[in-house]
Design a protein around this motif. Structure first.
Motif, mmCIF file in Angstrom:
data_model
loop_
_atom_site.group_PDB
_atom_site.id
_atom_site.type_symbol
_atom_site.label_atom_id
_atom_site.label_comp_id
_atom_site.label_asym_id
_atom_site.label_seq_id
_atom_site.Cartn_x
_atom_site.Cartn_y
_atom_site.Cartn_z
ATOM 1 N N SER A 2 -21.992 -15.498 -1.711
ATOM 2 C CA SER A 2 -23.064 -14.642 -1.204
ATOM 3 C C SER A 2 -22.953 -13.193 -1.667
ATOM 4 O O SER A 2 -22.919 -12.286 -0.850
ATOM 5 C CB SER A 2 -23.069 -14.707 0.313
ATOM 6 N N GLY A 3 -22.887 -12.968 -2.954
ATOM 7 C CA GLY A 3 -22.869 -11.602 -3.454
ATOM 8 C C GLY A 3 -21.587 -10.851 -3.203
ATOM 9 O O GLY A 3 -21.586 -9.630 -3.218
ATOM 10 N N LEU A 4 -20.482 -11.553 -2.963
ATOM 11 C CA LEU A 4 -19.192 -10.898 -2.734
ATOM 12 C C LEU A 4 -18.466 -10.714 -4.063
ATOM 13 O O LEU A 4 -18.530 -11.580 -4.935
ATOM 14 C CB LEU A 4 -18.319 -11.728 -1.792
ATOM 15 N N THR A 5 -17.787 -9.597 -4.203
ATOM 16 C CA THR A 5 -16.949 -9.351 -5.366
ATOM 17 C C THR A 5 -15.582 -8.888 -4.894
ATOM 18 O O THR A 5 -15.450 -8.258 -3.841
ATOM 19 C CB THR A 5 -17.552 -8.281 -6.303
ATOM 20 N N ALA A 6 -14.567 -9.219 -5.679
ATOM 21 C CA ALA A 6 -13.187 -8.837 -5.356
ATOM 22 C C ALA A 6 -12.754 -7.696 -6.256
ATOM 23 O O ALA A 6 -13.223 -7.571 -7.389
ATOM 24 C CB ALA A 6 -12.262 -10.033 -5.537
ATOM 25 N N GLY A 36 -9.474 -6.451 -2.140
ATOM 26 C CA GLY A 36 -10.549 -6.185 -1.202
ATOM 27 C C GLY A 36 -11.779 -6.955 -1.628
ATOM 28 O O GLY A 36 -11.882 -7.430 -2.762
ATOM 29 N N ALA A 37 -12.705 -7.085 -0.704
ATOM 30 C CA ALA A 37 -13.993 -7.723 -0.993
ATOM 31 C C ALA A 37 -15.094 -6.758 -0.592
ATOM 32 O O ALA A 37 -14.973 -6.049 0.401
ATOM 33 C CB ALA A 37 -14.142 -9.026 -0.222
ATOM 34 N N ARG A 38 -16.115 -6.724 -1.408
ATOM 35 C CA ARG A 38 -17.300 -5.952 -1.030
ATOM 36 C C ARG A 38 -18.520 -6.823 -1.249
ATOM 37 O O ARG A 38 -18.557 -7.638 -2.151
ATOM 38 C CB ARG A 38 -17.368 -4.627 -1.770
ATOM 39 N N GLU A 39 -19.472 -6.618 -0.371
ATOM 40 C CA GLU A 39 -20.720 -7.351 -0.461
ATOM 41 C C GLU A 39 -21.717 -6.494 -1.229
ATOM 42 O O GLU A 39 -21.668 -5.263 -1.172
ATOM 43 C CB GLU A 39 -21.260 -7.654 0.938
ATOM 44 N N GLU A 40 -22.603 -7.154 -1.929
ATOM 45 C CA GLU A 40 -23.603 -6.467 -2.727
ATOM 46 C C GLU A 40 -24.344 -5.427 -1.876
ATOM 47 O O GLU A 40 -24.843 -5.734 -0.795
ATOM 48 C CB GLU A 40 -24.603 -7.497 -3.245
ATOM 49 N N GLY A 41 -24.346 -4.188 -2.343
ATOM 50 C CA GLY A 41 -25.043 -3.123 -1.637
ATOM 51 C C GLY A 41 -24.265 -2.521 -0.482
ATOM 52 O O GLY A 41 -24.774 -1.667 0.222
ATOM 53 N N ARG A 42 -23.032 -2.984 -0.252
ATOM 54 C CA ARG A 42 -22.207 -2.470 0.846
ATOM 55 C C ARG A 42 -20.841 -2.076 0.329
ATOM 56 O O ARG A 42 -20.439 -2.429 -0.763
ATOM 57 C CB ARG A 42 -22.024 -3.536 1.921
#
Length: 97
Positions: A2-6, A36-42
């Motif tokens: 779901s749009g997550l990147t590490a 870490g993980a970040r969600e698209e746009g966050r």
């Protein structure tokens, strides 16, 4: 997913986020790697810290590691995303799967 990147984190960065998101444990003093993980746009939505096993009986010729800390802000699929990335990174580093 779901749009997550590490992305990589220093131990200090990971510890700061764990203190903010998950206050049950003392800070980790050593690690093999942290991500870490970040969600698209966050911004950052979760962290994971991987280290050698705390239990020496689980150590197998230096080829085992464990996720010692995992904390998220509740973002959907962040935990499984971080766990899968930790497994992939550890395998690439030569640890047993």
């Amino acid at each position: 997913m779901s749009g997550l990147t590490a992305f990589p984190l220093t131990l200090a960065e990971a510890t700061a986020q764990i203190a903010r998101l998950h206050r049950h444990h003392k800070p980790v003093r050593f690690h093999l790697f942290s991500i870490g993980a970040r969600e698209e746009g966050r911004d950052l939505c979760g962290v994971a810290v991987v280290m050698r096993p705390a239990n020496q009986a689980m150590e197998f010729e230096g080829l085992m590691c464990e996720v010692s800390r995992l904390a998220t802000d509740g973002t959907r699929n962040a935990c499984s995303f971080l766990l899968s990335r930790c497994a992939r990174i550890a395998f690439e580093m030569g640890y047993l799967g």
